[in-house]
Design an enzyme around this catalytic site. Structure first.
Site, PDB file in Angstrom:
ATOM      1  N   GLU A   1      73.655 -41.788  81.020  1.00  0.00           N
ATOM      2  CA  GLU A   1      74.720 -42.064  80.110  1.00  0.00           C
ATOM      3  C   GLU A   1      76.159 -41.858  80.868  1.00  0.00           C
ATOM      4  O   GLU A   1      76.828 -41.022  80.334  1.00  0.00           O
ATOM      5  CB  GLU A   1      74.602 -41.033  79.155  1.00  0.00           C
ATOM      6  CG  GLU A   1      74.466 -39.695  79.295  1.00  0.00           C
ATOM      7  CD  GLU A   1      74.608 -38.854  78.188  1.00  0.00           C
ATOM      8  OE1 GLU A   1      75.449 -38.825  77.141  1.00  0.00           O
ATOM      9  OE2 GLU A   1      73.535 -37.756  77.575  1.00  0.00           O
TER      10      GLU A   1
ATOM     11  N   HIS B   1      81.641 -37.087  71.788  1.00  0.00           N
ATOM     12  CA  HIS B   1      81.445 -36.576  70.564  1.00  0.00           C
ATOM     13  C   HIS B   1      82.378 -36.419  69.465  1.00  0.00           C
ATOM     14  O   HIS B   1      82.522 -35.527  68.501  1.00  0.00           O
ATOM     15  CB  HIS B   1      81.015 -34.894  71.042  1.00  0.00           C
ATOM     16  CG  HIS B   1      79.941 -34.559  71.846  1.00  0.00           C
ATOM     17  ND1 HIS B   1      79.783 -33.602  72.728  1.00  0.00           N
ATOM     18  CD2 HIS B   1      79.043 -35.803  72.189  1.00  0.00           C
ATOM     19  CE1 HIS B   1      78.676 -33.895  73.579  1.00  0.00           C
ATOM     20  NE2 HIS B   1      78.244 -34.787  73.163  1.00  0.00           N
TER      21      HIS B   1
ATOM     22  N   GLU C   1      72.858 -44.640  72.613  1.00  0.00           N
ATOM     23  CA  GLU C   1      74.301 -44.841  72.710  1.00  0.00           C
ATOM     24  C   GLU C   1      74.443 -46.169  73.347  1.00  0.00           C
ATOM     25  O   GLU C   1      73.958 -46.455  74.419  1.00  0.00           O
ATOM     26  CB  GLU C   1      75.044 -43.781  73.411  1.00  0.00           C
ATOM     27  CG  GLU C   1      74.841 -42.269  72.798  1.00  0.00           C
ATOM     28  CD  GLU C   1      75.108 -41.312  73.504  1.00  0.00           C
ATOM     29  OE1 GLU C   1      76.034 -41.454  74.398  1.00  0.00           O
ATOM     30  OE2 GLU C   1      74.847 -40.080  73.004  1.00  0.00           O
TER      31      GLU C   1
END
Length: 447
Positions: A402, A276, A306
C-alpha cells in the site's frame, strides 16, 4: 410499589427504598447458571464474581480443531518458556485464542490460559455473551459492586500457580500491572505478547479462507463506492452506501458470525492527505482526487481494500503522481515472496520513488500484516514492510502492498495517492487476493 413506579413517582421514604432494594434487586440466578447473595442489600454483601452460562455455546468463527490447535501451540510456547499460566488482556489475543471480542468501555477484560483450562473474565454488563462466544472454554463474570473485582477473578483463576505468569507487556499499563502483582503476589510476570504475535503472523488455512472471503466482500464494497460517487454527494453518503452493502453481504455469506466494526472511509480533496482521516460531509466535485478504503470486518478479522479515484477527470500533474505510485505498487507485489526481508522490499521501492523524485512525499511504511488486528484492536508490528523490520517472509503470512504519497495543498495535483492489495505468501511466491481494478485506466469515474 414496583421499582419502575418508584422511579416514575419518586421515593415515598428512605425505608421504602431499603425494602425495595432488599426484595427487588437482590435476586437469585437458579442452579449453576448464576450464584448471588440473598442477604439484605449492602455493597459488601453483593457478589464479586458470578457464573452466568446463559444459553448455548455459539458455533464460532472457526472449527473446534482450529481453536484447539491455536491453544495447543500457545501451550507449547508456555512449556518452552516455563510459563505456568497466561493472562491475555488485549482485544486481538483474547479474540484469537477464544473467539470472544469484548467491548471495553472503561472495564478490563481477560483470558486465562493454563495447561488445562481456558477461561475468559468479563464484566457483568455483557451478560451471557462472553460465555457463548468463549467457544473453547469457560467464562467468569465480575460485577461492578466493588472496585477491582476483575483482579479478584484473576486471583481466583491463577492463584494456585506459583511460577511464571505470562502477560502482555505491550498492552497492560503500569497501574494495572501493579494491581496484577497485588492479585498474584507469589507469581513472577514475563512477557507473552511478542511470542503470541509471532504465532498469529502465520495464518492457518481456515484463517486464510476467511480473509479471502473478506477481500471478496471488500471488492463489493469498492464497487458500491463507485456506484455512489457523484458530483455534490457527501463523503458520508458514499461511505454509508459501501458499509451497508458489505454488511448485508457478510450477513448473507456467514450468517453464523458477528457483524461488528465494518466500515468505509471515503476521503476527497484535501481529506486524502491522511490514510486514516475520518469521513466528513464534504461534497465531491469533478476533478477531485478521492480515496476509498473498505474494511469488511468478519468476526473481528481485518482486511482492507484501498484505491485512488478521480471523478470525471484527472489533471496531467495528478496523472503523473498517480502513475508513479501505481508503478511502486506493482513492483511491490512482485517482490513479495518467501525468504525476502520486509526491509529489503522497502529499500527496493524507495529506489523507484527516488527515480521519480517523489520519495520525500512518501508518508508511511509500504504494508503490514492482516488477521485479528485493526485500528481498534491491535497490530502485528513485526510484519510491517518498513526499513527497520528484519522479519523474513514465510508461507501463510499475509501482507499488504500500500504505497502512498501526499502532495501538499496548493501544488498542482495536490492530494493523497494510495493503492492497497493483500498478498498471501505461498511456498514459491505470493497470491494476490485483492481483485478490484486500480489506476487511471479504471478509476477515473465519469458520470
Amino acid at each position: 410499589m414496583s421499582l419502575t413506579s418508584h422511579l416514575r413517582h419518586g421515593w415515598s421514604s428512605y425505608a421504602s427504598l431499603r425494602r425495595l432494594l432488599r426484595t427487588d434487586i437482590t435476586k437469585h440466578c437458579v442452579g449453576s447458571q448464576c450464584t448471588m447473595h440473598s442477604e439484605p442489600w449492602h455493597v459488601e454483601n453483593m457478589p464479586h464474581l458470578i457464573r452466568f452460562r446463559n444459553g448455548e455455546k455459539e458455533k464460532g468463527t472457526f472449527s473446534k480443531a482450529e481453536m484447539d490447535e491455536r491453544v495447543s501451540k500457545l501451550r507449547n510456547i508456555m512449556t518452552n518458556k516455563n510459563i505456568e499460566g497466561v493472562l491475555f488482556t488485549s482485544f486481538h489475543n483474547i479474540k484469537y485464542y477464544s473467539d470472544f471480542m469484548y467491548c471495553e468501555f472503561g472495564r478490563p477484560y481477560g483470558l486465562v490460559v493454563t495447561h488445562d483450562k481456558v477461561v475468559s473474565i468479563s464484566a457483568n454488563i455483557d451478560g451471557g455473551f462472553p460465555w457463548r462466544w468463549t467457544v473453547n472454554g469457560d467464562n467468569l463474570v465480575y460485577t461492578d459492586w466493588q472496585r477491582d473485582n476483575f483482579y479478584r477473578g484473576v486471583n481466583q483463576e491463577l492463584r494456585q500457580l506459583k511460577g511464571k505468569i505470562g502477560c502482555e507487556f505491550d498492552h497492560i499499563n503500569l497501574d494495572n500491572f501493579k494491581k496484577l502483582q497485588n492479585a498474584l503476589p507469589d507469581s513472577t510476570f514475563v512477557d507473552i505478547g511478542e511470542s503470541a504475535m509471532y504465532q498469529r503472523m502465520i495464518k492457518s488455512e481456515e484463517e486464510i479462507s476467511l480473509l479471502k472471503e473478506s477481500t471478496r466482500i471488500g471488492d463489493i464494497g469498492a464497487a458500491a463506492v463507485v456506484e455512489a460517487v457523484a458530483e455534490g454527494v457527501g463523503e458520508h453518503e458514499i461511505a454509508m452506501h459501501s458499509t451497508n452493502t458489505m454488511t448485508r453481504e457478510i450477513a448473507k455469506s456467514r450468517p453464523d458470525i458477528i457483524l461488528q466494526d465494518i466500515w468505509t472511509w471515503f476521503q476527497s480533496g484535501i481529506n486524502t492527505d491522511g490514510a486514516h482521516n475520518p469521513v466528513t460531509s464534504r461534497k465531491v466535485q469533478k476533478g477531485d482526487v478521492c480515496s476509498l478504503s473498505c474494511f469488511p470486518m468478519m468476526s473481528g478479522y481485518y482486511t482492507s481494500l484501498e484505491r485512488t479515484l478521480f471523478l470525471d477527470y484527472a489533471s496531467d500533474e495528478a496523472l503523473r503522481y498517480w502513475k508513479a505510485n501505481c508503478e511502486v505498487h506493482e513492483a511491490g507485489m512482485k517482490l513479495v515472496r518467501p525468504g525476502i526481508k520486509c526491509k529489503e522490499i522497502a529499500h527496493e521501492l524507495n529506489l523507484i520513488y527516488e527515480k521519480h523524485n517523489l520519495l520525500h512525499y512518501r508518508t508511511f511504511g509500504y504494508g503490514h500484516s492482516f488477521g485479528v488486528m485493526c485500528h481498534y484492536f491491535g497490530r502485528e508490528a513485526a510484519l510491517e514492510i518498513r526499513e527497520d523490520i528484519e522479519t523474513v517472509l514465510e508461507p501463510n503470512m499475509l501482507v499488504s502492498l500500500e504505497p502512498m504519497i501526499v502532495v501538499p495543498d496548493g501544488q498542482p495535483g495536490a492530494g493523497g495517492y494510495r493503492e492497497l492489495n493483500i498478498m498471501v505468501v505461498t511456498e514459491e511466491g505470493a497470491e494476490n487476493i485483492t481483485h478490484f481494478p486500480y489506476g487511471p485506466e479504471h478509476m477515473i469515474i465519469k458520470k
